[in-house]
Design an enzyme around this catalytic site. Sequence first.
Site, short mmCIF file in Angstrom:
data_model
loop_
_atom_site.label_atom_id
_atom_site.label_comp_id
_atom_site.label_asym_id
_atom_site.label_seq_id
_atom_site.Cartn_x
_atom_site.Cartn_y
_atom_site.Cartn_z
N SER A 121 0.90 -1.17 0.01
CA SER A 121 -0.27 -0.02 -0.02
C SER A 121 0.83 1.16 -0.10
O SER A 121 0.46 2.25 0.09
CB SER A 121 -0.89 0.06 1.17
OG SER A 121 -0.10 0.10 2.28
N SER A 122 2.25 1.09 -0.30
CA SER A 122 3.03 2.35 -0.18
C SER A 122 2.75 3.22 -1.31
O SER A 122 2.52 2.96 -2.47
CB SER A 122 4.40 1.99 -0.43
OG SER A 122 5.37 3.03 -0.63
N ASN A 124 4.35 5.32 -2.77
CA ASN A 124 5.49 5.66 -3.74
C ASN A 124 5.15 4.44 -5.05
O ASN A 124 5.66 4.85 -5.87
CB ASN A 124 6.73 5.17 -2.81
CG ASN A 124 7.48 6.10 -1.94
OD1 ASN A 124 7.11 7.24 -2.21
ND2 ASN A 124 7.45 5.70 -0.85
N ARG A 126 2.96 4.27 -6.55
CA ARG A 126 2.17 4.86 -7.86
C ARG A 126 3.18 5.33 -8.91
O ARG A 126 2.86 5.81 -10.05
CB ARG A 126 1.19 5.81 -7.38
CG ARG A 126 1.63 7.30 -6.94
CD ARG A 126 0.69 8.24 -6.40
NE ARG A 126 -0.50 8.35 -7.27
CZ ARG A 126 -1.27 9.26 -6.92
NH1 ARG A 126 -1.41 9.76 -5.93
NH2 ARG A 126 -2.31 9.26 -8.00
N ASN A 230 1.68 9.93 3.32
CA ASN A 230 1.18 11.10 2.44
C ASN A 230 2.33 11.58 1.72
O ASN A 230 3.44 11.29 1.82
CB ASN A 230 0.64 12.08 3.53
CG ASN A 230 -0.47 13.16 3.02
OD1 ASN A 230 -0.06 13.88 1.92
ND2 ASN A 230 -1.34 13.55 3.57
N CYS A 231 2.29 12.54 1.04
CA CYS A 231 3.26 13.68 0.29
C CYS A 231 3.93 13.23 -0.70
O CYS A 231 4.80 13.61 -1.15
CB CYS A 231 4.02 13.97 1.44
SG CYS A 231 3.22 14.66 3.01
N ASP A 233 2.95 13.38 -3.80
CA ASP A 233 2.73 14.29 -4.58
C ASP A 233 4.06 15.45 -4.51
O ASP A 233 4.42 15.91 -5.25
CB ASP A 233 1.38 14.71 -4.76
CG ASP A 233 0.73 15.01 -3.46
OD1 ASP A 233 1.49 14.89 -2.53
OD2 ASP A 233 -0.23 15.75 -3.39
#
Length: 334
Positions: A121-122, A124, A126, A230-231, A233
């Site tokens: 589920s990391s 990163n 994506r 989070n973060c 992006d």
Amino acid sequence: MSHLVARKSAIFLLVVFSVTRLVFSRSLSLDQDPCGSRKLREFERLRSDQITVLINGYSESRIPLLQSIVASYSGSSIVSSILVLWGNPSTPGQVLDQLHHNLTQSSFGAASISLVQQPSSSLNSRFLPRPSVETRAVLVCDDDVEIDRKSLEFAFSVWKSNPERLVGLFVRSHGFDLQEKDWIYTVHPDKYSILLTKFMMMKQDYLFEYSCSGGVEMEEMRKIVDQMRNCEDILMNFVAADKLKAGPIMVGAERVRDWGDARNEEEELENGVREVGLSSRRVEHRKRRGKCIREFHRVMGKMPLMYSYGKVVNSVGEQGLCRKSGKLVFCDRD
Ligand SMILES: *[C@@H]1O[C@H](CO)[C@@H](O)[C@H](O)[C@H]1NC(C)=O
């Protein structure tokens, strides 16, 4: 004779069938090494007339919306393929099989659609480089934003003229709090430095930069993303701005429906009006994002984010030009 022909075509059909199955199959992400050197393919050899859409999916309750978004992207001629990146490891396989079936049923247009089960589920994941991406540009987006086709195509044309930049629709800013003497996450009325992954178009090389380059520094920053959940992006904006020494480009869209993501609690309401006052969840969200900016800054030892100004729009509207004393001027001015 005819028997032979029948056998041949049966074999042919079998081959076509299995190839089709391959294209549409739900795949576990089994890449041992997404950073193997073959993954950074020569930019020049990749298709430049189409994009690959990488949609993040996580929430089972949003599957109907995800389907409608995929169907909408698949209808555009600039979309080469769509990869739905499923990041929720606890979703039952049965649901994913159903989803895969539904996605391929609902598609129209020539875009191929696949469902990729992420190894973890990391967030990163994506941004992992993917060997199936045949286009120079990728569109990284969330499962909660619907954009009209014209605006999608306009965003792509803006990217084509600025292939090094991150191009998108939703922006935020970093800022410096003079009292706290530290970096914060904020919104400025007239400038921006952070493009959100609700809709982020970029060259696929940045996937490689994010996931595979940058040595121990990048490794530490990717760890921060995992710790904060989070973060990712914000980190992509750090990566691109550091490489490019320029900020992102915001384009104007005609129709956008933003269904809101719990992760982005402080987003605008659907009609684009920002809620007056900040709820405590939103304040909390901003604080977390501010912390990410400070952490990335600490690890990098500098602040690479850069501001951009203005929004690129696809029409200047009805500003008539009039000839006055031999010069062209806007008619509504003296
Ligand atoms: C697939 O489509 C069927 C029929 O529209 C629907 O009942 C079901 O909930 C969908 N399931 C998934 C996982 O997409």
